[in-house]
Design a protein around this motif. Structure first.
Motif, PDB file in Angstrom:
ATOM      1  N   ALA A 174      -2.969   9.417   0.666  1.00 53.82           N
ATOM      2  CA  ALA A 174      -1.933   8.355   0.942  1.00 53.82           C
ATOM      3  C   ALA A 174      -1.860   7.710   2.376  1.00 53.82           C
ATOM      4  N   THR A 212       0.647   3.548  -3.259  1.00 53.15           N
ATOM      5  CA  THR A 212      -0.102   5.127  -3.059  1.00 53.15           C
ATOM      6  C   THR A 212       0.868   6.140  -2.691  1.00 53.15           C
ATOM      7  N   ALA A 213       2.088   5.939  -1.951  1.00 54.83           N
ATOM      8  CA  ALA A 213       2.684   7.203  -1.648  1.00 54.83           C
ATOM      9  C   ALA A 213       4.053   7.198  -2.475  1.00 54.83           C
ATOM     10  N   THR A 225       0.914  -1.400   0.103  1.00 51.72           N
ATOM     11  CA  THR A 225       0.162   0.143  -0.062  1.00 51.72           C
ATOM     12  C   THR A 225       0.651   1.359   0.072  1.00 51.72           C
ATOM     13  N   ALA A 283      -4.875   5.407   3.219  1.00 51.23           N
ATOM     14  CA  ALA A 283      -4.870   4.273   2.713  1.00 51.23           C
ATOM     15  C   ALA A 283      -3.884   3.695   3.324  1.00 51.23           C
ATOM     16  N   ALA A 318      -3.585   8.639  -5.068  1.00 48.79           N
ATOM     17  CA  ALA A 318      -3.745   9.090  -3.847  1.00 48.79           C
ATOM     18  C   ALA A 318      -3.489  10.283  -3.535  1.00 48.79           C
ATOM     19  N   SER A 327       0.299   7.206  -8.829  1.00 51.29           N
ATOM     20  CA  SER A 327      -0.629   7.117  -7.881  1.00 51.29           C
ATOM     21  C   SER A 327      -1.656   8.073  -7.924  1.00 51.29           C
TER      22      SER A 327
END
Length: 300
Positions: A177, A165-166, A161, A180, A173, A171
């Motif tokens: 992020a 996300t980061a 994750t 998540a 996000a 991404s």
């Protein structure tokens, strides 16, 4: 969805996501019922499972938001090691991060003991730290192999994750992020607590364990059988997630070198147009137009 992403990568993403989805959903269905059977309670441990999972997950989200602009918000040696493998942090910095995380975890556990001592709880527990300060232990009813795999999967979920996300340049996000990431910790705890207490963070495990060892006679009933799992499985699971991200899911940044610089084109266009309004730069009108040209260029 970008059409240039190969079908194989799309299928790999669906495969990993579906595997984790079923493991999390069905695993929580099993763990939330197993915990009361394991503890021989009447539903009270199910509430413990939910509140503890929420606490860890929410804490990570809040703290990651808080310190991400400063340090990146790792808060986990397994995460730091995985980012080191991806080249996101220099090796000396990573070593300093990990050492800091371990020391801080010991302090955090000491604060729990120092601030939450209660005379009634002490009487019941014979003066030991309250509820053993949330120390992790492998339940005697599961095998060491199963415990290792649980910790591996929980950390894999977390680090995957983080990467998707980061770390990923593609991404979606952005600055959410940490939410998540926090929810991934929450979900891992829902699945793991009844069986391993959910470590997935070697520093979090070490803090309470050091305090319990310092007491000597405060060891858990089952001792620390399988203690080494908490210091190996998270690193292995995190590294595996980082490797999968790097070689399967990482999307290279687009090369914009051949793309026209729209902003520069606008500045040039606006400047040429304004300058064309008067070529007599020596006149007052010409100087005004040149001044306006500079304003337009600065603004656009």
């Amino acid at each position: 969805m970008p059409s240039e992403i190969p079908l194989s990568k799309k299928l790999a993403a669906e495969f990993v996501a579906m595997t984790l989805f079923v493991w999390i959903g069905c695993g929580t269905a099993v763990s939330s019922q197993s915990i009361d059977v394991i503890k021989d309670s009447q539903g009270t441990y199910a509430a413990f499972l939910l509140t503890t999972s929420l606490a860890f997950g929410t804490a990570i989200a809040v703290l990651a938001y808080s310190i991400a602009p400063v340090s990146g918000g790792h808060i986990n040696p397994a995460v730091t090691t995985s980012l080191l493998l991806l080249g996101e942090i220099p090796i000396l910095d990573a070593a300093a991060y990990i050492a800091t995380q371990f020391v801080a975890a010991i302090l955090g556990a000491a604060l729990v003991w120092g601030t939450m001592k209660h005379s009634i709880v002490e009487d019941v527990q014979g003066g030991n730290p309250p509820f053993l300060v949330g120390v992790n232990t492998v339940d005697s009813g599961i095998s060491i192999g199963a415990a290792f795999l649980l910790e591996f999967l929980g950390t894999f979920l977390l680090v995957w994750t983080v990467c998707m996300t980061a770390v990923s340049k593609s991404s979606i996000a952005a600055n959410i992020a940490p939410i998540a990431i926090g929810w991934s910790v929450f979900l891992a705890h829902l699945c793991l607590i009844p069986f391993t207490g959910c470590g997935i963070n070697p520093a979090r495990v070490l803090g309470p364990m050091i305090l319990i060892f310092s007491q000597g006679d405060a060891l858990p009933a089952d001792g620390f059988t399988g203690w080494w799992i908490y210091y190996t499985a998270p690193f292995v699971g995190g590294a595996f997630a980082a490797i999968i991200y790097k070689f399967i899911f990482e999307v290279p940044e687009e090369d914009d070198s051949d793309q026209p610089d729209v902003e520069q084109a606008i500045k040039s266009k606006r400047g040429d147009t304004v300058k064309g309004l008067g070529s007599d730069s020596g006149s007052d009108e010409g100087r005004k137009r040149d001044a306006w040209s500079r304003v337009v260029n600065d603004r656009y």
